[in-house]
Design a protein around this motif. Structure first.
Motif, PDB file in Angstrom:
ATOM      1  N   ILE A 279       0.850  -1.194   0.000  1.00 15.64           N
ATOM      2  CA  ILE A 279       0.000   0.000   0.000  1.00 15.64           C
ATOM      3  C   ILE A 279       0.887   1.247   0.000  1.00 15.64           C
ATOM      4  CG2 ILE A 279      -1.747   1.311   1.274  1.00 15.64           C
ATOM      5  CD1 ILE A 279      -2.672  -1.345   2.485  1.00 15.64           C
ATOM      6  N   ASN A 280       0.637   2.130  -0.926  1.00 18.39           N
ATOM      7  CA  ASN A 280       1.483   3.312  -1.035  1.00 18.39           C
ATOM      8  C   ASN A 280       1.339   4.205   0.195  1.00 18.39           C
ATOM      9  OD1 ASN A 280       3.234   5.142  -2.309  1.00 18.39           O
ATOM     10  ND2 ASN A 280       1.517   6.359  -3.051  1.00 18.39           N
ATOM     11  N   ASP A 281       2.456   4.725   0.646  1.00 19.36           N
ATOM     12  CA  ASP A 281       2.441   5.633   1.798  1.00 19.36           C
ATOM     13  C   ASP A 281       3.160   6.915   1.403  1.00 19.36           C
ATOM     14  OD1 ASP A 281       3.737   6.801   4.379  1.00 19.36           O
ATOM     15  OD2 ASP A 281       2.125   5.498   5.059  1.00 19.36           O
ATOM     16  N   ARG A 282       2.583   8.039   1.777  1.00 24.00           N
ATOM     17  CA  ARG A 282       3.119   9.337   1.349  1.00 24.00           C
ATOM     18  C   ARG A 282       4.513   9.624   1.894  1.00 24.00           C
ATOM     19  NH1 ARG A 282      -0.840  10.073   5.077  1.00 24.00           N
ATOM     20  NH2 ARG A 282      -0.337  11.151   7.027  1.00 24.00           N
ATOM     21  N   ASN A 283       4.914   8.918   2.946  1.00 19.17           N
ATOM     22  CA  ASN A 283       6.220   9.199   3.558  1.00 19.17           C
ATOM     23  C   ASN A 283       7.370   8.398   2.958  1.00 19.17           C
ATOM     24  OD1 ASN A 283       5.265  11.092   5.401  1.00 19.17           O
ATOM     25  ND2 ASN A 283       4.725   9.530   6.898  1.00 19.17           N
ATOM     26  N   VAL A 284       7.064   7.423   2.101  1.00 20.18           N
ATOM     27  CA  VAL A 284       8.102   6.509   1.631  1.00 20.18           C
ATOM     28  C   VAL A 284       9.180   7.228   0.829  1.00 20.18           C
ATOM     29  CG1 VAL A 284       8.597   4.562   0.094  1.00 20.18           C
ATOM     30  CG2 VAL A 284       6.688   4.439   1.703  1.00 20.18           C
ATOM     31  N   GLU A 285       8.783   8.050  -0.119  1.00 18.31           N
ATOM     32  CA  GLU A 285       9.767   8.717  -0.968  1.00 18.31           C
ATOM     33  C   GLU A 285      10.636   9.677  -0.175  1.00 18.31           C
ATOM     34  OE1 GLU A 285      10.740   8.066  -3.992  1.00 18.31           O
ATOM     35  OE2 GLU A 285       9.318   6.397  -3.903  1.00 18.31           O
ATOM     36  N   MET A 286      10.043  10.376   0.783  1.00 20.33           N
ATOM     37  CA  MET A 286      10.824  11.269   1.631  1.00 20.33           C
ATOM     38  C   MET A 286      11.839  10.479   2.441  1.00 20.33           C
ATOM     39  SD  MET A 286      11.390  14.397   2.530  1.00 20.33           S
ATOM     40  CE  MET A 286       9.927  15.345   2.107  1.00 20.33           C
ATOM     41  N   ARG A 287      11.413   9.344   2.977  1.00 20.82           N
ATOM     42  CA  ARG A 287      12.331   8.483   3.733  1.00 20.82           C
ATOM     43  C   ARG A 287      13.477   7.999   2.851  1.00 20.82           C
ATOM     44  NH1 ARG A 287      10.969   4.602   8.385  1.00 20.82           N
ATOM     45  NH2 ARG A 287      10.001   6.028   9.835  1.00 20.82           N
ATOM     46  N   ARG A 288      13.143   7.560   1.648  1.00 23.07           N
ATOM     47  CA  ARG A 288      14.171   7.020   0.751  1.00 23.07           C
ATOM     48  C   ARG A 288      15.249   8.068   0.478  1.00 23.07           C
ATOM     49  NH1 ARG A 288      11.121   5.007  -2.651  1.00 23.07           N
ATOM     50  NH2 ARG A 288      11.385   2.803  -2.138  1.00 23.07           N
ATOM     51  N   ARG A 289      14.846   9.301   0.218  1.00 25.29           N
ATOM     52  CA  ARG A 289      15.809  10.361  -0.075  1.00 25.29           C
ATOM     53  C   ARG A 289      16.711  10.631   1.128  1.00 25.29           C
ATOM     54  NH1 ARG A 289      16.285  15.514   0.998  1.00 25.29           N
ATOM     55  NH2 ARG A 289      14.215  15.704   1.954  1.00 25.29           N
ATOM     56  N   ILE A 290      16.120  10.739   2.311  1.00 23.32           N
ATOM     57  CA  ILE A 290      16.894  11.035   3.525  1.00 23.32           C
ATOM     58  C   ILE A 290      17.828   9.880   3.862  1.00 23.32           C
ATOM     59  CG2 ILE A 290      16.719  11.413   6.015  1.00 23.32           C
ATOM     60  CD1 ILE A 290      14.094  12.919   5.438  1.00 23.32           C
ATOM     61  N   MET A 291      17.351   8.651   3.705  1.00 24.50           N
ATOM     62  CA  MET A 291      18.174   7.484   4.012  1.00 24.50           C
ATOM     63  C   MET A 291      19.380   7.403   3.089  1.00 24.50           C
ATOM     64  SD  MET A 291      15.220   4.672   4.924  1.00 24.50           S
ATOM     65  CE  MET A 291      16.377   3.292   5.140  1.00 24.50           C
ATOM     66  N   GLU A 292      19.179   7.683   1.816  1.00 20.05           N
ATOM     67  CA  GLU A 292      20.300   7.644   0.871  1.00 20.05           C
ATOM     68  C   GLU A 292      21.336   8.718   1.206  1.00 20.05           C
ATOM     69  OE1 GLU A 292      21.183   5.512  -1.284  1.00 20.05           O
ATOM     70  OE2 GLU A 292      19.386   4.266  -1.259  1.00 20.05           O
ATOM     71  N   GLU A 293      20.871   9.851   1.670  1.00 13.04           N
ATOM     72  CA  GLU A 293      21.793  10.925   2.050  1.00 13.04           C
ATOM     73  C   GLU A 293      22.666  10.524   3.237  1.00 13.04           C
ATOM     74  OE1 GLU A 293      19.345  14.291   2.832  1.00 13.04           O
ATOM     75  OE2 GLU A 293      18.957  14.737   0.707  1.00 13.04           O
ATOM     76  N   ASN A 294      22.182   9.634   4.064  1.00 11.05           N
ATOM     77  CA  ASN A 294      22.910   9.229   5.264  1.00 11.05           C
ATOM     78  C   ASN A 294      23.555   7.844   5.157  1.00 11.05           C
ATOM     79  OD1 ASN A 294      22.447  11.402   7.465  1.00 11.05           O
ATOM     80  ND2 ASN A 294      20.412  11.096   6.591  1.00 11.05           N
ATOM     81  N   ARG A 295      23.664   7.343   3.956  1.00  5.58           N
ATOM     82  CA  ARG A 295      24.268   6.023   3.765  1.00  5.58           C
ATOM     83  C   ARG A 295      25.736   6.006   4.193  1.00  5.58           C
ATOM     84  NH1 ARG A 295      23.075   1.292   1.134  1.00  5.58           N
ATOM     85  NH2 ARG A 295      21.117   2.027   0.227  1.00  5.58           N
ATOM     86  N   TYR A 296      26.366   7.165   4.243  1.00  2.20           N
ATOM     87  CA  TYR A 296      27.767   7.236   4.668  1.00  2.20           C
ATOM     88  C   TYR A 296      27.962   6.686   6.078  1.00  2.20           C
ATOM     89  CZ  TYR A 296      26.698  11.185   7.743  1.00  2.20           C
ATOM     90  OH  TYR A 296      26.200  11.962   8.759  1.00  2.20           O
ATOM     91  N   ILE A 297      26.912   6.718   6.898  1.00  6.36           N
ATOM     92  CA  ILE A 297      27.007   6.181   8.258  1.00  6.36           C
ATOM     93  C   ILE A 297      27.266   4.681   8.213  1.00  6.36           C
ATOM     94  CG2 ILE A 297      25.738   5.802  10.415  1.00  6.36           C
ATOM     95  CD1 ILE A 297      24.219   8.434   9.776  1.00  6.36           C
ATOM     96  N   ILE A 298      26.587   3.991   7.315  1.00  4.92           N
ATOM     97  CA  ILE A 298      26.809   2.551   7.144  1.00  4.92           C
ATOM     98  C   ILE A 298      28.237   2.291   6.697  1.00  4.92           C
ATOM     99  CG2 ILE A 298      26.176   0.548   5.724  1.00  4.92           C
ATOM    100  CD1 ILE A 298      23.315   1.550   5.744  1.00  4.92           C
ATOM    101  N   GLN A 299      28.713   3.079   5.770  1.00  7.27           N
ATOM    102  CA  GLN A 299      30.087   2.897   5.271  1.00  7.27           C
ATOM    103  C   GLN A 299      31.106   3.109   6.375  1.00  7.27           C
ATOM    104  OE1 GLN A 299      29.967   5.792   2.128  1.00  7.27           O
ATOM    105  NE2 GLN A 299      28.812   4.457   0.740  1.00  7.27           N
ATOM    106  N   LYS A 300      30.839   4.074   7.268  1.00  7.06           N
ATOM    107  CA  LYS A 300      31.747   4.340   8.383  1.00  7.06           C
ATOM    108  C   LYS A 300      31.831   3.131   9.307  1.00  7.06           C
ATOM    109  CE  LYS A 300      30.340   6.580  11.988  1.00  7.06           C
ATOM    110  NZ  LYS A 300      29.850   7.591  12.966  1.00  7.06           N
TER     111      LYS A 300
END
Length: 389
Positions: A279-300
């Motif tokens: 089921i589509n949720d209006r917050n998914v795309e916003m989450r995806r963008r923010i999560m990708e921006e913080n992927r450097y934390i995983i790399q660290k």
């Protein structure tokens, strides 16, 4: 070696539920796997079954132990760096059906605790899971994902709200349905029945919330418009015959399923965990963008753990260097004392040892740094020549 085998969220639900674990079965599986490896952890959720291992490659043996031979082709395999990255991504919610959902971090922690209690965890696996939990916490804090709530519970209640549902029943009151109750309470509703085996576990102070005994749930079903099931039972808990007077929506968030097959029942709209998460949720795309921006934390965190693995491999060399340091200072001290017998032995010992240790400790630090930067073999060869180890 660290590796994992798993069944992903993309495998059909009817297969995933056959490869999931009840708590007692999970413990038996861990104890059986431990006979073949140094350590193991099983992460079993509604979306995935993953077995993390330290030791020799025993994939075939593990699949046989678990009785999953007929489903071998549904498993994927990752080792070392890929295994580390996979767990970190899991802990941060990248691989969840509901992107970035928060429950997975608690499930990772629970999986670690079970292995610790059974004493089937190895030192390296414990370190990896501790790192994954820390990574998940920092990732969620810096991403501020709480501002964009997405979970099976939030999707279900948002859907119900849009369709005018105001009379609910929760079957089971574990982590998932506790969260579901919070979302119901934050919206307009008329009544909420919570069916549990121990009504004392429900302590919500709201006259619209009624805790009922699990075995009495059929008496109240006709009075609700939405039923949300989320138990950990290994079998179905809601039968077709209990729904003969029900008209409304059923959301089955459990794996294995909580509800008997009801898709042919008139006036009943049924959702399993896969259809809920689609089921589509209006917050998914916003989450995806923010999560990708913080992927450097995983790399660290990934790089820090890989460096830990590399440095851990120097333990034998470090012990030899420390032994060499002790031998050097003791020989020099003995010669000095023989030549000057009236000297203060304790003070001299401290002086000689600290001087010797200073050079050896510096050599160890340089060796660690060179190893991390990919020049470890050449540096090790030089150190071994200098210290004759």
């Amino acid at each position: 070696m660290i590796y994992m085998i798993g069944v992903s969220k993309d495998v059909p639900l009817n297969i995933r539920q056959k490869l999931s674990f009840t708590k007692s079965r999970l413990m038996d599986a861990l104890l059986s796997i431990k006979l073949y490896v140094e350590g193991c952890v099983i992460l079993s959720t509604c979306n995935r079954t993953e077995i993390y291992v330290e030791g020799d490659n025993k994939v075939d043996e593990i699949i046989d132990i678990l009785g999953f031979r007929d489903f071998k082709d549904t498993f994927f395999y990752k080792e070392e760096r890929e295994c580390i990255e996979h767990l970190l991504n899991v802990a941060c919610g990248f691989y969840s059906n509901i992107l970035g959902e928060e429950q997975i971090l608690g499930q990772v922690r629970d999986a670690l605790i079970v292995s610790e209690e059974l004493k089937v965890i190895s030192g390296t696996l414990k370190r990896l899971f501790d790192v994954a939990i820390s990574c998940g916490k920092e990732f969620r804090f810096k991403s501020s994902l709480y501002k964009y709530p997405v979970s099976s519970s939030s999707i279900v209640i948002d859907y119900c709200r849009k369709n005018g549902v105001k009379r609910y029943m929760l079957i089971g009151y574990g982590d998932v349905n506790r969260l579901t109750a919070k979302y119901i309470l934050s919206n307009e509703f008329d009544i909420l029945y919570i069916a549990v085996r121990d009504v004392e576990k429900v302590n919500i102070e709201d006259k619209r919330v009624v805790a009922i005994n699990f075995k009495d749930k059929a008496q109240y079903i006709r009075d609700v418009e939405g039923i949300i099931c989320a138990t950990s039972a290994p079998h179905t808990v809601l039968r077709r015959d209990e729904l003969k007077d029900f008209r409304g929506y059923i959301f089955d968030l459990a794996v294995p399923r909580d509800v008997e097959d009801v898709k042919d029942l008139v006036d009943v709209v049924y959702f399993d965990i896969d259809t809920v998460t689609s089921i589509n949720d209006r917050n998914v795309e916003m989450r995806r963008r923010i999560m990708e921006e913080n992927r450097y934390i995983i790399q660290k965190y990934r790089d820090e753990f890989i460096n830990y693995i590399k440095i851990r491999g120097l333990s034998d060399v470090i012990r030899k260097l420390q032994k060499s340091s002790d031998n050097v200072y003791k020989k020099r001290l003995k010669r000095y004392i023989n030549k000057y017998p009236d000297s203060d032995f304790k003070t001299l010992e401290i002086l000689f040892k600290s001087t010797s240790d200073a050079y050896v400790n510096r050599a160890i630090e340089v060796l660690k740094q060179e190893l991390i930067e990919g020049r470890g073999e050449e540096c090790l060869r030089i150190v071994e020549k200098i210290f004759m180890i």
